[in-house]
Design a protein around this motif. Structure first.
Motif, PDB file in Angstrom:
ATOM      1  N   VAL A  31       0.820  -1.218   0.000  1.00  0.00           N
ATOM      2  CA  VAL A  31       0.000   0.000   0.000  1.00  0.00           C
ATOM      3  C   VAL A  31       0.853   1.267   0.000  1.00  0.00           C
ATOM      4  CG1 VAL A  31      -1.954  -1.109   1.132  1.00  0.00           C
ATOM      5  CG2 VAL A  31      -0.164  -0.047   2.525  1.00  0.00           C
ATOM      6  N   MET A  32       2.152   1.126   0.160  1.00  0.00           N
ATOM      7  CA  MET A  32       3.029   2.298   0.166  1.00  0.00           C
ATOM      8  C   MET A  32       3.166   2.885  -1.231  1.00  0.00           C
ATOM      9  SD  MET A  32       6.194   1.219   2.660  1.00  0.00           S
ATOM     10  CE  MET A  32       6.033   1.203   4.430  1.00  0.00           C
ATOM     11  N   THR A  33       3.453   4.184  -1.280  1.00  0.00           N
ATOM     12  CA  THR A  33       3.784   4.824  -2.549  1.00  0.00           C
ATOM     13  C   THR A  33       5.256   4.559  -2.870  1.00  0.00           C
ATOM     14  OG1 THR A  33       4.477   6.894  -1.520  1.00  0.00           O
ATOM     15  CG2 THR A  33       2.126   6.660  -2.081  1.00  0.00           C
ATOM     16  N   MET A  34       5.634   4.835  -4.112  1.00  0.00           N
ATOM     17  CA  MET A  34       7.037   4.691  -4.488  1.00  0.00           C
ATOM     18  C   MET A  34       7.924   5.598  -3.626  1.00  0.00           C
ATOM     19  SD  MET A  34       7.097   4.324  -8.654  1.00  0.00           S
ATOM     20  CE  MET A  34       6.273   5.897  -8.961  1.00  0.00           C
ATOM     21  N   ASP A  35       7.446   6.811  -3.392  1.00  0.00           N
ATOM     22  CA  ASP A  35       8.213   7.761  -2.583  1.00  0.00           C
ATOM     23  C   ASP A  35       8.416   7.233  -1.172  1.00  0.00           C
ATOM     24  OD1 ASP A  35       9.372  10.516  -2.196  1.00  0.00           O
ATOM     25  OD2 ASP A  35       7.755  10.605  -0.719  1.00  0.00           O
ATOM     26  N   GLU A  36       7.367   6.700  -0.551  1.00  0.00           N
ATOM     27  CA  GLU A  36       7.467   6.179   0.818  1.00  0.00           C
ATOM     28  C   GLU A  36       8.414   4.989   0.897  1.00  0.00           C
ATOM     29  OE1 GLU A  36       2.967   7.269   2.470  1.00  0.00           O
ATOM     30  OE2 GLU A  36       3.323   5.391   1.400  1.00  0.00           O
ATOM     31  N   ALA A  37       8.298   4.068  -0.051  1.00  0.00           N
ATOM     32  CA  ALA A  37       9.138   2.870  -0.024  1.00  0.00           C
ATOM     33  C   ALA A  37      10.602   3.207  -0.270  1.00  0.00           C
ATOM     34  CB  ALA A  37       8.639   1.865  -1.062  1.00  0.00           C
ATOM     35  N   GLU A  38      10.851   4.088  -1.236  1.00  0.00           N
ATOM     36  CA  GLU A  38      12.229   4.443  -1.572  1.00  0.00           C
ATOM     37  C   GLU A  38      12.903   5.171  -0.412  1.00  0.00           C
ATOM     38  OE1 GLU A  38      15.526   6.845  -3.006  1.00  0.00           O
ATOM     39  OE2 GLU A  38      13.604   7.638  -2.315  1.00  0.00           O
ATOM     40  N   LYS A  39      12.169   6.079   0.249  1.00  0.00           N
ATOM     41  CA  LYS A  39      12.727   6.769   1.411  1.00  0.00           C
ATOM     42  C   LYS A  39      13.007   5.797   2.548  1.00  0.00           C
ATOM     43  CE  LYS A  39      10.742  11.389   0.759  1.00  0.00           C
ATOM     44  NZ  LYS A  39       9.611  12.278   1.139  1.00  0.00           N
ATOM     45  N   ILE A  88      15.560   1.111  -6.448  1.00  0.00           N
ATOM     46  CA  ILE A  88      15.033   2.196  -7.269  1.00  0.00           C
ATOM     47  C   ILE A  88      13.557   1.926  -7.505  1.00  0.00           C
ATOM     48  CG2 ILE A  88      17.226   2.711  -8.396  1.00  0.00           C
ATOM     49  CD1 ILE A  88      16.267   1.099 -10.810  1.00  0.00           C
ATOM     50  N   THR A  89      12.852   2.908  -8.028  1.00  0.00           N
ATOM     51  CA  THR A  89      11.425   2.739  -8.312  1.00  0.00           C
ATOM     52  C   THR A  89      11.162   2.884  -9.807  1.00  0.00           C
ATOM     53  OG1 THR A  89      11.044   5.085  -7.877  1.00  0.00           O
ATOM     54  CG2 THR A  89      10.695   3.556  -6.051  1.00  0.00           C
ATOM     55  N   ASN A  90      10.039   2.316 -10.241  1.00  0.00           N
ATOM     56  CA  ASN A  90       9.622   2.409 -11.642  1.00  0.00           C
ATOM     57  C   ASN A  90       8.103   2.379 -11.682  1.00  0.00           C
ATOM     58  OD1 ASN A  90       8.857   1.286 -14.429  1.00  0.00           O
ATOM     59  ND2 ASN A  90      11.046   1.690 -14.663  1.00  0.00           N
ATOM     60  N   LYS A  91       7.512   3.222 -12.495  1.00  0.00           N
ATOM     61  CA  LYS A  91       6.051   3.296 -12.542  1.00  0.00           C
ATOM     62  C   LYS A  91       5.415   2.090 -13.206  1.00  0.00           C
ATOM     63  CE  LYS A  91       4.957   8.205 -12.214  1.00  0.00           C
ATOM     64  NZ  LYS A  91       4.189   9.305 -12.829  1.00  0.00           N
ATOM     65  N   ARG A  92       6.139   1.407 -14.103  1.00  0.00           N
ATOM     66  CA  ARG A  92       5.512   0.386 -14.948  1.00  0.00           C
ATOM     67  C   ARG A  92       5.872  -1.052 -14.597  1.00  0.00           C
ATOM     68  NH1 ARG A  92       6.725   4.735 -18.127  1.00  0.00           N
ATOM     69  NH2 ARG A  92       4.965   5.676 -19.234  1.00  0.00           N
ATOM     70  N   HIS A  93       7.039  -1.281 -14.075  1.00  0.00           N
ATOM     71  CA  HIS A  93       7.427  -2.674 -13.817  1.00  0.00           C
ATOM     72  C   HIS A  93       8.428  -2.736 -12.664  1.00  0.00           C
ATOM     73  CE1 HIS A  93      11.434  -2.128 -15.621  1.00  0.00           C
ATOM     74  NE2 HIS A  93      10.818  -1.382 -16.542  1.00  0.00           N
ATOM     75  N   GLY A  94       8.545  -3.920 -12.069  1.00  0.00           N
ATOM     76  CA  GLY A  94       9.498  -4.105 -10.992  1.00  0.00           C
ATOM     77  C   GLY A  94       9.173  -5.321 -10.158  1.00  0.00           C
ATOM     78  N   LEU A 121       8.835  -1.180  -6.782  1.00  0.00           N
ATOM     79  CA  LEU A 121      10.158  -1.045  -6.170  1.00  0.00           C
ATOM     80  C   LEU A 121      11.054  -2.136  -6.740  1.00  0.00           C
ATOM     81  CD1 LEU A 121      11.703   0.557  -3.868  1.00  0.00           C
ATOM     82  CD2 LEU A 121      11.276  -1.454  -2.443  1.00  0.00           C
ATOM     83  N   ILE A 122      12.258  -1.744  -7.166  1.00  0.00           N
ATOM     84  CA  ILE A 122      13.214  -2.690  -7.734  1.00  0.00           C
ATOM     85  C   ILE A 122      14.425  -2.757  -6.807  1.00  0.00           C
ATOM     86  CG2 ILE A 122      14.641  -3.263  -9.721  1.00  0.00           C
ATOM     87  CD1 ILE A 122      12.776  -1.435 -11.395  1.00  0.00           C
TER      88      ILE A 122
END
Length: 275
Positions: free
Chosen positions: A214-222, A249-255, A264-265
């Motif tokens: 449920v986390m956003t890319m920003d939350e997970a990456e931080k 790193i993060t990616n909007k389409r795949h990971g 999240l990758i």
């Protein structure tokens, strides 16, 4: 007359300060450390036997900073100032009042912001662009004492806990260098903290590093950057395994790991198989 100074620590940040004091020609009249069997797994745990022997400084090993043995030793050595750096036990009133002028601590934020625990992870999780280290006179509160000096540290969108921890260590050393003469000659200028600006950050546990879908890319990456080395690391659990993630790193389409707005990758990670 220069003041007599004692130093209590059991972590690397404190040892760095001790080494800097000695490097600039300062003198320490007493070192205090936990007994060898205490806090063995504490992050950054160090032992002061070698430095005490090298510089012929009395070393007291203790169970608790508030023990009578500490009070009696401070009195016997007629200590004027006691530094307490990287020490998880809270010094009570009697300890604070035993040195002639009191006790000095350091906190890795720009107080009164970020009183409390886990200052390095929180600075990254909160997306701060500026934090720092504060040298202050200890009182009975938690990080509430009068400020002696502060120095700032600047962060960006890629700063990791490893990098910030190193900068915090360097800032401890810098504060010692720039303020030691004022301390030993009793020329410090104390500044009250602004209570209206005070914030409090809670402690964190290893389980707080879990990455959730449920986390956003920003939350997970931080989170990954905030709890990487020297902390326990972020982790993601599925049915059969746990990924311990040190960088990503993060990616909007795949990971690898699906998040609420992307993926999240993991880049540097370990696989922990559930038994």
């Amino acid at each position: 007359m220069k003041k007599k100074v004692a130093f209590a620590t059991c972590v690397q940040l404190g040892q760095s300060c001790i080494e800097e004091i000695l490097r600039i020609g300062g003198e320490l009249d007493l070192l205090i450390c936990l007994k060898d069997n205490k806090a063995k797994n504490k992050s950054g745990r160090i032992y002061l036997d070698e430095i005490a022997a090298t510089y012929n400084i009395p070393l007291l090993k203790i169970d608790n900073i508030n023990d009578d043995e500490v009070l009696n030793t401070l009195k016997a050595h007629e200590i004027d100032w006691l530094f307490i750096i990287g020490w998880s036990q809270i010094a009570k009133r009697e300890v604070l009042n035993t040195p002639t002028y009191g006790c000095i601590g350091m906190h890795p934020t720009l107080l009164p912001e970020g009183r409390g625990r886990a200052a390095i992870p929180w600075a990254i999780i909160k997306g701060l662009r500026k934090t720092g280290v504060t040298m202050f006179k200890l009182d009975e509160g938690v990080d509430t004492g009068d400020i002696i000096a502060q120095e700032a540290i600047y962060l960006n969108e890629t700063t990791t806990a490893s990098e910030l921890y190193k900068k915090v260590d360097e800032m401890h050393i810098s504060l010692i260098t720039n303020n030691w003469d004022s301390v030993v000659n009793n020329r410090i200028n104390l500044q009250k903290q602004n209570e209206n600006s005070a914030t409090h950050w809670p402690g964190r546990k290893p389980e707080d590093g879990e990455i959730l879908n449920v986390m956003t890319m920003d939350e997970a990456e931080k989170l990954v950057r905030a709890v990487t080395h020297p902390y326990p690391g972020a982790f993601f659990k599925d049915e059969t395994r746990t990924l311990r993630i040190w960088s990503a790193i993060t990616n909007k389409r795949h990971g690898e790991i699906k998040l609420s707005d992307g993926y999240l990758i993991p880049i540097d990670y370990e696989i922990e198989v559930e038994l």
